[in-house]
Design an enzyme around this catalytic site. Structure first.
Site, PDB file in Angstrom:
ATOM      1  N   SER A 255      49.165  33.559  45.514  1.00  0.00           N
ATOM      2  CA  SER A 255      47.803  33.644  45.981  1.00  0.00           C
ATOM      3  C   SER A 255      47.451  33.574  47.396  1.00  0.00           C
ATOM      4  O   SER A 255      47.981  32.680  48.211  1.00  0.00           O
ATOM      5  CB  SER A 255      46.910  32.588  45.330  1.00  0.00           C
ATOM      6  OG  SER A 255      45.719  32.430  45.703  1.00  0.00           O
ATOM      7  N   CYS A 256      46.472  34.551  47.963  1.00  0.00           N
ATOM      8  CA  CYS A 256      46.105  34.199  49.370  1.00  0.00           C
ATOM      9  C   CYS A 256      45.543  32.941  49.610  1.00  0.00           C
ATOM     10  O   CYS A 256      45.230  32.701  50.848  1.00  0.00           O
ATOM     11  CB  CYS A 256      45.230  35.474  49.665  1.00  0.00           C
ATOM     12  SG  CYS A 256      43.736  35.562  48.902  1.00  0.00           S
ATOM     13  N   SER A 257      45.146  32.260  48.433  1.00  0.00           N
ATOM     14  CA  SER A 257      44.358  30.751  48.880  1.00  0.00           C
ATOM     15  C   SER A 257      45.248  29.739  48.575  1.00  0.00           C
ATOM     16  O   SER A 257      44.880  28.695  48.887  1.00  0.00           O
ATOM     17  CB  SER A 257      43.371  30.715  47.800  1.00  0.00           C
ATOM     18  OG  SER A 257      42.319  31.654  48.077  1.00  0.00           O
TER      19      SER A 257
END
Length: 475
Positions: A255-257
């Protein structure tokens, strides 16, 4: 005729292939444009069920991992279902047909209308969940959508599109509301799609985002993540460590988060490291840190053989101590930021940089430096009981989202305990040259007609508007 065929260039062939898809999409979209809200919501639910149904959620997760080599099956099943369920919840709560808002005081009525045909570029990290997420939002606006997947995830995306089309057919909706560009996936086909549709929505490589913005078509692109998270002296360290572990390890950090750096105040640094180790982390020695760096990056680029892999694979590849073989993620201490310090950037792996800072002022400065290097605009987080600390981050840092006491991955793209809407595409504002500074949602997939009627005149006096200025500066 033979001469014409010989004169065809690859670009014209790509354009012809895309033109055929767009023509079918326009026919389907026109047939659906007058659908009732109930009909629209049925179609959105059908798309959700295509991936949410337990057997399909598992099959698509297995295919995604086999197709891309990224992440793990168990977490992709969760992602396929959780993101889809949350997005469906959000979409079922809004109107997108007819009058969607009326302001009697201003005499304005807002009427939602379709955009037309959407081109969606999707990443290899989520080859099933992201296409469904975007398709649900597009169809909620009564649009058709054509998906251009990453080449590495095209088999999983192709199967996902087949299932969505089958569900649309099952309820009697036009199948061609959802299509995918033909394989093999090429930049030429993707570029031709961008130029032929009415809106481009890009999640994935920044190269695709820039190409979308220069395609001549209205575009929504999202930025790269590189999430730094502060742990201050008031944090519940055990709870923070549990959340950081859950977020960092989810789907092997695709995830980019996902947290990429922890910035920990000196007064709680040792206790935080101990809590992280208790939660499943392993702190690399200086010698091991060197091996992690030399093997996670090759010629300045992330090693595709190691990103988004299981912890056991990384422990072996990095030749970590036997104790590390049972760890869930790996901590490396860092002091610097920038190209000479690769741990300060996004790692797409179960490796988490840790910075030790003397106080909160230094923590804010460190987070700013990390974001200025990579990820500015995206998001950051903090574990704290001090509301003033959280407010300061929101006031001072150039990010769209500041998450407080969250497992960052599970709150940033929407959560059942987060007020942010569910999405797999997060805008980063002008800080990353994005056209939106919020989570992608249904409202980005509709045109709005404003019906405007006369209202009582609303014209203040000159004194009311200029008076304060005149009193301070004169006329």
């Amino acid at each position: 005729m033979d001469n014409i065929m010989l004169d065809r260039t690859p670009a014209s062939a790509d354009q012809e292939a895309i033109a055929a898809l767009v023509a079918r999409a326009r026919t389907a979209q026109r047939a659906f444009a007058d659908a009732t809200q109930e009909r629209v919501d049925d179609a959105v639910a059908a798309l959700a069920w295509a991936i949410y149904e337990p057997g399909r959620a598992r099959a698509l997760a297995e295919l995604a991992v086999a197709d891309t080599g990224l992440g793990n099956v168990a977490d992709k099943i969760v992602k396929n279902q959780r993101k889809t369920f949350g997005t469906l919840r959000d979409l079922m709560r809004v109107r997108t047909v007819g009058v969607i808002e009326e302001d009697t005081a201003k005499g304005i009525v807002k009427i939602a209308k379709p955009l037309g045909v959407v081109g969606a570029v999707t990443p290899s990290t989520n080859p099933a969940a992201t296409p469904v997420n975007k398709a649900m939002m597009a169809v909620k606006g009564r649009n058709a959508i054509i998906i251009a997947p990453s080449p590495m995830g095209s088999a999983a995306t192709g199967r996902t599109v087949e299932l969505m089309r089958a569900e649309l057919a099952r309820i009697g909706a036009p199948e061609d509301m959802v299509q995918m560009i033909p394989t093999p996936i090429t930049k030429g086909l993707t570029q031709a799609l961008m130029e032929a549709v009415d809106l481009v929505v890009v999640t994935g490589s920044q190269d695709n985002v820039r190409r979308a913005y220069s395609s001549g078509t209205p575009a929504i692109g999202v930025g790269a993540g590189n999430v730094p998270v502060i742990v201050d002296e008031s944090a519940d360290l055990a709870e923070a460590a549990r959340k950081i572990c859950a977020s960092k390890t989810f789907d092997n950090s695709t995830s980019c988060s996902s947290e990429n750096a922890l910035v920990v105040l000196d007064s709680v640094y040792d206790a935080t490291i101990a809590a992280l180790e208790e939660a499943g982390g392993y702190l690399c020695t200086a010698e091991e840190r060197g091996r992690v760096q030399s093997r996670l990056w090759e010629n300045g680029k992330l090693n595709r053989k190691l990103i988004a892999k299981d912890a056991a694979i990384l422990a072996e590849a990095f030749e970590l101590a036997p104790k590390a073989r049972e760890a869930r993620f790996f901590l490396v201490e860092e002091t610097g930021v920038g190209k000479a310090h690769p741990f300060s950037g996004e790692k797409l792996s179960l490796v988490l940089a840790v910075y030790r800072v003397p106080d909160f002022d230094a923590a804010v400065d460190q987070v700013r430096r990390i974001l200025d290097h990579q990820g500015r605009g995206h998001s950051c987080g903090i574990h704290t009981k001090d509301e003033a600390h959280a407010k300061r981050l929101a006031d001072e840092l150039d990010v769209v989202r500041v998450l407080v006491n969250f497992a960052h991955t599970f709150g940033n793209g929407g959560g059942f305990d987060s007020g942010l809407n569910f999405t797999l595409s997060m805008g980063c504002g002008s800080w990353q040259k994005n056209s939106i500074s919020e989570n992608l949602s249904w409202k980005h997939f509709v045109n709005i007609t404003h019906l405007v009627r006369p209202i009582p005149e609303d014209k203040p006096s000159e004194e009311a508007l200029f008076g304060p200025f005149w009193s301070r500066h004169g006329r």
